[in-house]
Design an enzyme around this catalytic site. Structure first.
Site, PDB file in Angstrom:
ATOM      1  N   ASP A 233      77.665  30.189  36.745  1.00  0.00           N
ATOM      2  CA  ASP A 233      77.119  28.878  37.086  1.00  0.00           C
ATOM      3  C   ASP A 233      77.708  27.876  36.070  1.00  0.00           C
ATOM      4  O   ASP A 233      78.188  28.292  35.004  1.00  0.00           O
ATOM      5  CB  ASP A 233      75.590  28.952  36.974  1.00  0.00           C
ATOM      6  CG  ASP A 233      74.946  27.591  36.988  1.00  0.00           C
ATOM      7  OD1 ASP A 233      75.271  26.800  37.895  1.00  0.00           O
ATOM      8  OD2 ASP A 233      74.113  27.313  36.101  1.00  0.00           O
TER       9      ASP A 233
ATOM     10  N   ASP B 204      76.302  24.095  35.433  1.00  0.00           N
ATOM     11  CA  ASP B 204      75.306  23.252  34.764  1.00  0.00           C
ATOM     12  C   ASP B 204      74.233  24.097  34.081  1.00  0.00           C
ATOM     13  O   ASP B 204      73.536  24.873  34.730  1.00  0.00           O
ATOM     14  CB  ASP B 204      74.662  22.300  35.768  1.00  0.00           C
ATOM     15  CG  ASP B 204      75.655  21.282  36.289  1.00  0.00           C
ATOM     16  OD1 ASP B 204      76.298  20.636  35.446  1.00  0.00           O
ATOM     17  OD2 ASP B 204      75.789  21.145  37.515  1.00  0.00           O
TER      18      ASP B 204
HETATM   19  C1  XBP Z   1      72.961  22.067  39.140  1.00  0.00           C
HETATM   20  C2  XBP Z   1      72.511  20.979  40.005  1.00  0.00           C
HETATM   21  C3  XBP Z   1      73.331  19.796  40.127  1.00  0.00           C
HETATM   22  C4  XBP Z   1      73.432  18.870  38.954  1.00  0.00           C
HETATM   23  C5  XBP Z   1      74.006  17.570  39.429  1.00  0.00           C
HETATM   24  O1  XBP Z   1      72.467  23.305  39.647  1.00  0.00           O
HETATM   25  O2  XBP Z   1      71.507  21.066  40.651  1.00  0.00           O
HETATM   26  O3  XBP Z   1      72.754  19.044  41.162  1.00  0.00           O
HETATM   27  O4  XBP Z   1      72.145  18.644  38.411  1.00  0.00           O
HETATM   28  O5  XBP Z   1      75.236  17.720  40.054  1.00  0.00           O
HETATM   29  P1  XBP Z   1      73.142  24.713  39.271  1.00  0.00           P
HETATM   30  P2  XBP Z   1      75.612  16.883  41.398  1.00  0.00           P
HETATM   31  O6  XBP Z   1      73.389  24.723  37.799  1.00  0.00           O
HETATM   32  O7  XBP Z   1      72.091  25.734  39.677  1.00  0.00           O
HETATM   33  O8  XBP Z   1      74.411  24.874  40.074  1.00  0.00           O
HETATM   34  O9  XBP Z   1      75.062  15.504  41.245  1.00  0.00           O
HETATM   35  O10 XBP Z   1      77.137  16.914  41.441  1.00  0.00           O
HETATM   36  O11 XBP Z   1      75.002  17.616  42.563  1.00  0.00           O
HETATM   37 MG    MG Z   2      72.526  25.900  36.288  1.00  0.00          MG
END
Ligand code: XBP
Ligand code: MG
Length: 230
Positions: free
Chosen positions: A8, A10
């Protein structure tokens, strides 16, 4: 056998959510919207994965019609801003991530990405934090906008596995959130969880292991035993 590690982005590669929150809030202000997401607001809104769905959720909270705002355009402006903020530098990879990826590659494993975030954000993070283009580091990258359903649905992990041409039994997922863990689990993957600033209180039932960061794993040799036994 262990063939691939799927990460993953983020919260897992780096603590990015405060930069996302800042990009959302600065974009709202620039567009003349008097919305400002506090840390507490954002903790709740993060349960809705993906920026466009998160904005739509916020509009429902405000009882605004879903067509009151051009959500894709607003989200594109947020992505542009996030990429610029990321380019300013200052964000670090989480402890042990660079070493784990380097060791995995030397050991002949493939490293891949399965993320809800948009591709420009992955590219920006790789330039800023690894000093290299994303596709030179990760031969397979699967992003939220490429699949019908975002995490906790399994789609993005299934897409990564399809591009890797491997079975879920031969890969490990790395996640920081309950939604991410559920997505990996639903795709049949064993998952290692490193909770992040916003996800410490999430439910990690079903994780193969939960550690503060990947330096606690005991190196690459400790990973293969985490795969499900055939
Ligand atoms: C990450 C997210 C993303 C970010 C924002 O989830 O939910 O929406 O917060 O990115 P994960 P965008 O780590 O579970 O993949 O604005 O590009 O969607
Ligand atoms: Mg994440």
């Amino acid at each position: 056998p262990l063939e691939a590690l799927i990460f993953d982005v983020d919260g897992t590669l780096a603590e990015t959510e405060e930069l996302h929150r800042r990009a959302f809030n600065e974009t709202f202000a620039k567009e003349g919207l008097d919305w400002n997401w506090s840390r507490n607001d954002y903790r709740r809104l993060l349960q809705t994965t993906g920026g466009k769905k998160r904005i739509a959720h916020h509009m429902r909270d405000l009882s605004l019609a879903s067509d009151a705002i051009d959500i894709p355009a607003l989200h594109r402006a947020k992505t542009d801003r996030y990429v610029r903020l990321m380019g300013d530098g200052g964000l670090q990879l989480r402890p042990g991530i660079a070493g784990l990826i380097a060791t995995a590659c030397s050991a002949g494993l493939t490293v891949a990405i399965a993320t809800t975030t948009s591709r420009p954000n992955v590219d920006a993070l790789c330039y800023a934090c690894f000093g290299a283009p994303a596709d030179s580091l990760f031969p397979v990258i699967a992003c939220g906008d490429e699949v019908a359903a975002k995490k906790p649905a399994p789609d993005v992990y299934e897409l990564a596995l399809k591009r890797l041409h491997i079975a879920p039994e031969n890969a490990l997922a790395f996640e920081d959130s309950s939604n991410g863990l559920r997505s990996a689990d639903a795709a049949g993957l064993a998952c290692i969880v490193t909770p992040s600033v916003y996800t410490g209180d999430d439910d990690f039932t079903g994780a193969e292991c939960v550690v503060p960061d990947v330096t606690h794993l005991g190196g690459i040799e400790a990973l293969a035993p985490l795969l499900p036994t055939p």
